[in-house]
Design a protein around this motif. Structure first.
Motif, PDB file in Angstrom:
ATOM      1  N   MET A 126      -4.601   3.006 -10.933  1.00 49.66           N
ATOM      2  CA  MET A 126      -3.378   3.314 -11.389  1.00 49.66           C
ATOM      3  C   MET A 126      -2.784   2.610 -12.534  1.00 49.66           C
ATOM      4  N   PRO A 127      -2.188   3.382 -13.430  1.00 50.74           N
ATOM      5  CA  PRO A 127      -1.786   2.504 -14.339  1.00 50.74           C
ATOM      6  C   PRO A 127      -0.886   1.303 -14.083  1.00 50.74           C
ATOM      7  N   SER A 128      -0.666   0.351 -14.669  1.00 46.23           N
ATOM      8  CA  SER A 128       0.109  -0.758 -14.492  1.00 46.23           C
ATOM      9  C   SER A 128       1.581  -0.735 -15.281  1.00 46.23           C
ATOM     10  N   ALA A 129       1.624   0.201 -16.485  1.00 43.70           N
ATOM     11  CA  ALA A 129       2.729   0.461 -17.011  1.00 43.70           C
ATOM     12  C   ALA A 129       3.811   1.171 -16.386  1.00 43.70           C
ATOM     13  N   PRO A 130       5.021   0.676 -16.248  1.00 48.59           N
ATOM     14  CA  PRO A 130       6.101   1.518 -15.689  1.00 48.59           C
ATOM     15  C   PRO A 130       6.243   2.897 -16.341  1.00 48.59           C
ATOM     16  N   LEU A 131       6.796   3.956 -15.634  1.00 47.73           N
ATOM     17  CA  LEU A 131       6.948   5.127 -16.107  1.00 47.73           C
ATOM     18  C   LEU A 131       8.368   5.490 -16.069  1.00 47.73           C
ATOM     19  N   ASN A 132       8.932   5.881 -16.985  1.00 45.86           N
ATOM     20  CA  ASN A 132      10.474   6.393 -17.094  1.00 45.86           C
ATOM     21  C   ASN A 132      10.506   7.821 -17.022  1.00 45.86           C
ATOM     22  N   VAL A 133      11.293   8.633 -16.009  1.00 43.34           N
ATOM     23  CA  VAL A 133      11.191  10.051 -15.936  1.00 43.34           C
ATOM     24  C   VAL A 133      12.301  10.533 -15.944  1.00 43.34           C
ATOM     25  N   PRO A 134      13.012  11.531 -16.886  1.00 43.61           N
ATOM     26  CA  PRO A 134      14.180  12.068 -16.833  1.00 43.61           C
ATOM     27  C   PRO A 134      14.291  12.884 -15.609  1.00 43.61           C
ATOM     28  N   VAL A 135      15.370  12.850 -14.760  1.00 45.42           N
ATOM     29  CA  VAL A 135      15.514  13.494 -13.337  1.00 45.42           C
ATOM     30  C   VAL A 135      16.781  14.152 -13.188  1.00 45.42           C
ATOM     31  N   GLU A 136      17.043  15.439 -12.567  1.00 41.37           N
ATOM     32  CA  GLU A 136      18.199  15.789 -12.475  1.00 41.37           C
ATOM     33  C   GLU A 136      18.321  16.280 -11.066  1.00 41.37           C
ATOM     34  N   GLY A 137      19.568  16.615 -10.316  1.00 39.82           N
ATOM     35  CA  GLY A 137      19.540  17.471  -9.037  1.00 39.82           C
ATOM     36  C   GLY A 137      21.050  17.518  -8.568  1.00 39.82           C
ATOM     37  N   THR A 138      20.876  17.283  -7.128  1.00 35.78           N
ATOM     38  CA  THR A 138      22.340  17.469  -6.544  1.00 35.78           C
ATOM     39  C   THR A 138      22.406  16.587  -5.359  1.00 35.78           C
ATOM     40  N   VAL A 139      23.570  16.320  -4.897  1.00 40.24           N
ATOM     41  CA  VAL A 139      23.934  15.184  -3.954  1.00 40.24           C
ATOM     42  C   VAL A 139      24.168  15.859  -2.481  1.00 40.24           C
ATOM     43  N   ALA A 140      23.559  15.321  -1.578  1.00 39.11           N
ATOM     44  CA  ALA A 140      23.801  15.760  -0.287  1.00 39.11           C
ATOM     45  C   ALA A 140      24.137  14.507   0.693  1.00 39.11           C
ATOM     46  N   HIS A 141      25.285  14.539   1.023  1.00 35.85           N
ATOM     47  CA  HIS A 141      25.967  13.336   1.855  1.00 35.85           C
ATOM     48  C   HIS A 141      25.329  13.437   3.543  1.00 35.85           C
ATOM     49  N   ARG A 142      24.845  12.488   3.939  1.00 39.73           N
ATOM     50  CA  ARG A 142      24.310  12.537   5.293  1.00 39.73           C
ATOM     51  C   ARG A 142      25.183  11.236   5.983  1.00 39.73           C
ATOM     52  N   PRO A 143      24.991  11.253   7.380  1.00 39.62           N
ATOM     53  CA  PRO A 143      25.516  10.214   8.026  1.00 39.62           C
ATOM     54  C   PRO A 143      25.224   8.647   7.681  1.00 39.62           C
TER      55      PRO A 143
END
Length: 148
Positions: free
Chosen positions: A1-18
């Motif tokens: 595995m590469p040791s360099a960190p990755l930075n990934v753009p992400v998006e989505g929706t929120v779901a609230h759970r107990p």
């Protein structure tokens, strides 16, 4: 595995759970270590998260409190992964046994290959790994041009 960190753009929706909010990504996070931690930059906050990638979906579970968007609200941010990419190639021992038995690994789709790689990586001894490889190979179809 590469040791360099990755930075990934992400998006989505929120779901609230107990048990707390879940941030469901709009696209499955593919090829990255899962069930690990990272940090998410969202709405001018850096939030530590646990990454849960299943067959069809990736969910981020914040591990500390933060200003959570409303349930169902769309969000976007940048996920920082310190642990890099998961190997996606077929290991030589599996490939060798499949070739010897005239079986085709090409029949595995992406989800099945992920499952097989995880199944093999969790073997705790060489004997268990060998038996697991035999089980996987026995379930594969014959390679093109080979009758079994």
């Amino acid at each position: 595995m590469p040791s360099a960190p990755l930075n990934v753009p992400v998006e989505g929706t929120v779901a609230h759970r107990p048990e707390g909010p879940l941030l469901r990504l709009s696209r499955r996070l593919d090829g990255h270590d899962t069930f690990l931690t990272g940090s998410l930059d969202i709405a001018d906050q850096s939030v530590p998260v646990r990454i849960l990638t299943l067959d069809d979906v990736t969910v981020l579970r914040p591990t500390s409190g933060f200003r959570t968007p409303a349930d169902g609200e769309h969000w976007h941010g940048r996920l920082h992964l310190p642990h890099g990419l998961r190997p996606r190639s077929v290991p030589p021992d599996l490939n060798s046994v499949a070739d010897q038995e005239g079986r085709s690994l090409d029949a595995l789709d992406g989800a099945e290959l992920r499952y097989v790689l995880t199944f093999l990586s969790e073997a705790t001894t060489p004997d268990i790994r060998r038996v697991r490889i035999e089980a996987v190979v026995s379930a594969l179809p014959a390679a093109a041009g080979r009758n079994q």
